[in-house]
Design an enzyme around this catalytic site. Structure first.
Site, short mmCIF file in Angstrom:
data_model
loop_
_atom_site.label_atom_id
_atom_site.label_comp_id
_atom_site.label_asym_id
_atom_site.label_seq_id
_atom_site.Cartn_x
_atom_site.Cartn_y
_atom_site.Cartn_z
N CYS A 31 -50.63 -3.11 -6.41
CA CYS A 31 -50.01 -3.01 -5.10
C CYS A 31 -48.75 -3.85 -4.95
O CYS A 31 -48.07 -3.78 -3.94
CB CYS A 31 -51.02 -3.44 -4.02
SG CYS A 31 -51.46 -5.19 -4.10
N GLN A 32 -48.41 -4.67 -5.95
CA GLN A 32 -47.28 -5.58 -5.77
C GLN A 32 -46.00 -4.85 -5.39
O GLN A 32 -45.17 -5.36 -4.65
CB GLN A 32 -47.03 -6.41 -7.03
CG GLN A 32 -48.15 -7.37 -7.37
CD GLN A 32 -49.09 -6.76 -8.39
OE1 GLN A 32 -49.38 -5.57 -8.36
NE2 GLN A 32 -49.58 -7.57 -9.30
#
Length: 386
Positions: free
Chosen positions: A73-74
């Site tokens: 998800c970064q």
């Protein structure tokens, strides 16, 4: 489905694994690159997940009924640069697509940060939606956004869940899933998941932390205001002009701090003198964010976090989101941090789950994990759809 097989991509410590097994599933393949998560996964499930999905041959991945993926998800998170699909981690979605194209997996369950929905003006979600539709998946018309607090778990942590069913002849038939009777966060209590009595000494706050929090508790109870709608920055109480190049929002906060000081001058002067003008405090300890409204009257009734932006004080209905960047919440009433086992409960992992022996890694891993209860409930509803 009573019995089914699933694969666990970007598997972490197995939040999806826990949910699927509770529903009758058997894991036939897991993929992860973090060596500490791989260690924890093997210790709990006896499965070696040390496979980089970018190097996995989709033809050699076993047949399966469900594909689970908490893909990185970064690249979409507000905490990162939000590069999205242009980020190499963002393009890992296309590894999922590659596997789905070959296997035509019946069900897909994906999880990501809430910001995925709005990232790049909604284009990231549109891209994912378009690609999944093109390979034959029915989807929900919009992503499902859920948080553990809505299921009676005292953690405020909104995440996106993407559900799909392989049905190439009916891709325009939306998946409709309703969650009735979801609860509000103020219906929760952090004390429901806490161990009662003494815990290991390492979890208790230090003398310095106690000293700093005692000072801020005296501050809150000494000023006239009970509701503070801005961060307290002690350095701007006296003799410090606002910087001309500050953005408007920061100038506004500085003015509010100066006004607060002017309205409480006598008390704040004596408070500063008592605590040596906060000389013993670090720069971040000289800042306090009271986010509990007037629902509590003491720091020691709050959930507390020492954050880079200052000391954050919140009411004890929900813990802030466990995140991979470790800022472990403090329970004011007990003057201690959330334990690793309590962090596991916030993510709905069972009591027999074996956390990583390194506390830092354990907190990070639970922060990265999907919430087991949420995944279990959405999967049950997905399986009920015709």
């Amino acid at each position: 489905m009573k019995k089914f097989e699933f694969i666990d991509l970007f598997s972490g410590i197995g939040g999806f694994h826990q949910a699927m097994v509770q529903l009758g599933g058997k894991c036939v393949f897991a993929s992860e690159i973090d060596k500490f998560a791989i260690e924890t996964y093997y210790k709990n499930y006896g499965i070696d997940s040390s496979i980089d999905i970018r190097n996995a041959d989709e033809k050699k991945i076993p047949k399966h009924d469900v594909l689970c993926a908490g893909f990185p998800c970064q690249s979409f998170s507000k905490a990162g640069k939000q590069a999205g699909m242009s980020d190499t981690r963002g393009t890992l979605f296309f590894e999922i697509e590659r596997i789905l194209k070959y296997h035509k997996t019946k069900y897909i369950i994906l999880e990501n940060v809430r910001n995925l929905v709005s990232h790049d003006n909604g284009n990231t979600w549109k891209t994912i939606h378009k690609h999944l539709k093109e390979i034959g998946y029915r989807l929900t018309p919009v992503p499902i956004i859920l948080s553990p607090h809505q299921f009676g778990i005292p953690q405020l942590r909104e995440r996106v869940v993407i559900l799909g069913i392989y049905d190439p002849h009916n891709i325009d038939k939306d998946i409709m899933i309703d969650f009735d009777n979801l609860i509000q966060k103020d219906d929760n209590s952090i004390y429901d998941i806490l161990d009662q009595g003494k815990v290991e000494e390492k979890y208790y706050i230090t003398e310095k932390e106690d000293y700093v929090l005692t000072a801020w508790n005296e501050f809150y109870n000494g000023i006239k205001e009970t509701t503070i709608g801005f961060p307290i920055w002690a350095e701007y109480f006296i003799d410090k002009d606002e910087e001309t190049d500050f953005p408007k929002w920061k100038k506004d906060f500085v003015r509010k701090n100066k006004n607060l000081y002017a309205d409480n001058r006598d008390f704040i002067d004596s408070w500063l003198k008592k605590y040596n003008n906060l000389e013993d405090f670090t720069p971040t300890q000289r800042k306090m964010e009271w986010q509990a409204g007037n629902s509590i009257s003491s720091v020691w009734d709050a959930v507390i976090q020492f954050r880079p932006s200052g000391i954050r004080i919140k009411k004890p209905t929900c813990f802030p989101a466990l995140v991979a960047i470790v800022q472990v919440p403090i329970i004011g009433r007990y003057k201690r941090k959330l334990t690793v086992r309590e962090a596991a409960r916030l993510q709905s992992f069972p009591e027999n789950f074996i956390p990583n022996a390194n506390d830092h890694q354990a907190y990070k891993q639970f922060g990265n994990a999907v919430n087991v209860e949420i995944i279990k409930q959405v999967t049950q509803k997905l399986f009920e759809i015709e």
